[in-house]
Design a protein around this motif. Structure first.
Motif, short mmCIF file in Angstrom:
data_model
loop_
_atom_site.label_atom_id
_atom_site.label_comp_id
_atom_site.label_asym_id
_atom_site.label_seq_id
_atom_site.Cartn_x
_atom_site.Cartn_y
_atom_site.Cartn_z
N LYS A 203 0.82 -1.22 0.00
CA LYS A 203 0.00 0.00 0.00
C LYS A 203 0.85 1.27 0.00
O LYS A 203 0.32 2.36 -0.13
N HIS A 204 2.17 1.14 0.12
CA HIS A 204 3.04 2.31 0.00
C HIS A 204 3.04 2.84 -1.43
O HIS A 204 3.40 3.99 -1.65
N TYR A 205 2.68 2.00 -2.37
CA TYR A 205 2.59 2.42 -3.77
C TYR A 205 1.22 3.04 -3.99
O TYR A 205 0.20 2.37 -3.87
N ARG A 206 1.21 4.32 -4.30
CA ARG A 206 -0.04 5.07 -4.36
C ARG A 206 -1.01 4.53 -5.39
O ARG A 206 -2.21 4.50 -5.17
N ALA A 207 -0.52 4.04 -6.51
CA ALA A 207 -1.40 3.52 -7.55
C ALA A 207 -2.12 2.26 -7.09
O ALA A 207 -3.22 1.95 -7.54
N ILE A 208 -1.52 1.53 -6.17
CA ILE A 208 -2.16 0.32 -5.63
C ILE A 208 -3.13 0.69 -4.51
O ILE A 208 -4.25 0.20 -4.45
N ALA A 209 -2.71 1.58 -3.63
CA ALA A 209 -3.54 1.95 -2.48
C ALA A 209 -4.84 2.61 -2.91
O ALA A 209 -5.90 2.34 -2.35
N THR A 210 -4.78 3.46 -3.92
CA THR A 210 -5.98 4.17 -4.37
C THR A 210 -6.66 3.49 -5.55
O THR A 210 -7.73 3.91 -5.95
N ARG A 211 -6.03 2.45 -6.07
CA ARG A 211 -6.53 1.69 -7.21
C ARG A 211 -6.91 2.62 -8.37
O ARG A 211 -8.06 2.71 -8.78
N TYR A 212 -5.89 3.31 -8.88
CA TYR A 212 -6.10 4.17 -10.04
C TYR A 212 -6.56 3.36 -11.24
O TYR A 212 -7.40 3.78 -12.00
N GLU A 213 -5.95 2.20 -11.42
CA GLU A 213 -6.26 1.36 -12.59
C GLU A 213 -7.53 0.56 -12.31
O GLU A 213 -7.62 -0.15 -11.33
N LYS A 214 -8.51 0.66 -13.18
CA LYS A 214 -9.80 0.00 -12.95
C LYS A 214 -9.89 -1.37 -13.62
O LYS A 214 -10.72 -2.18 -13.25
#
Length: 131
Positions: A95-106
């Motif tokens: 979850k330190h990776y922002r793209a994973i924590a916020t789930r930018y990719e749908k």
């Protein structure tokens, strides 16, 4: 995200499942690498008779906290269950990776690819020389 990690908290297998899917059924195909004398540490969501039978057939042992409504509680080691925090620490590092924590990719395939890239980075960082 379903993750199978080693004793150092590094990912071995990763899988995505739908949010409404049962965790125990989704993770059954990830456990083929667990063999004789090994233990699978899992939370209560993975407590099922089918997973316990699969682990017994492979020679391993499932240490999952039994759900409260079970009539016959299977054997459970509180001492061994404490080491499940290795898995939780893996998810925390992920979850330190922002793209994973916020789930930018749908899209599922792209999101799993990002999770795998972050996992590769964790493996590389663990084998880096500090000298």
């Amino acid at each position: 995200i379903h993750a199978l990690v080693d004793a150092d908290g590094l990912p071995v297998k990763l899988k995505l499942s739908a949010g409404q899917a049962h965790d125990g059924r989704c993770a059954a195909d990830m456990l083929d690498g667990i063999g004789r004398g090994q233990a699978l540490l899992a939370d209560a969501a993975y407590d099922s008779d089918a997973l316990r039978q699969q682990m017994t057939a492979q020679g391993g042992w499932l240490c999952a906290k039994p759900v409260s409504y079970r009539r016959r509680k299977p054997p459970f080691s509180r001492w061994l269950y404490r080491f499940r925090n290795v898995v939780e620490r893996f998810f925390c590092r992920l979850k330190h990776y922002r793209a994973i924590a916020t789930r930018y990719e749908k899209h599922d395939e792209n999101y799993l690819a990002i999770v795998k890239l972050a996992s590769i980075r964790m493996w590389i960082k663990s084998y880096e020389s500090t000298s």
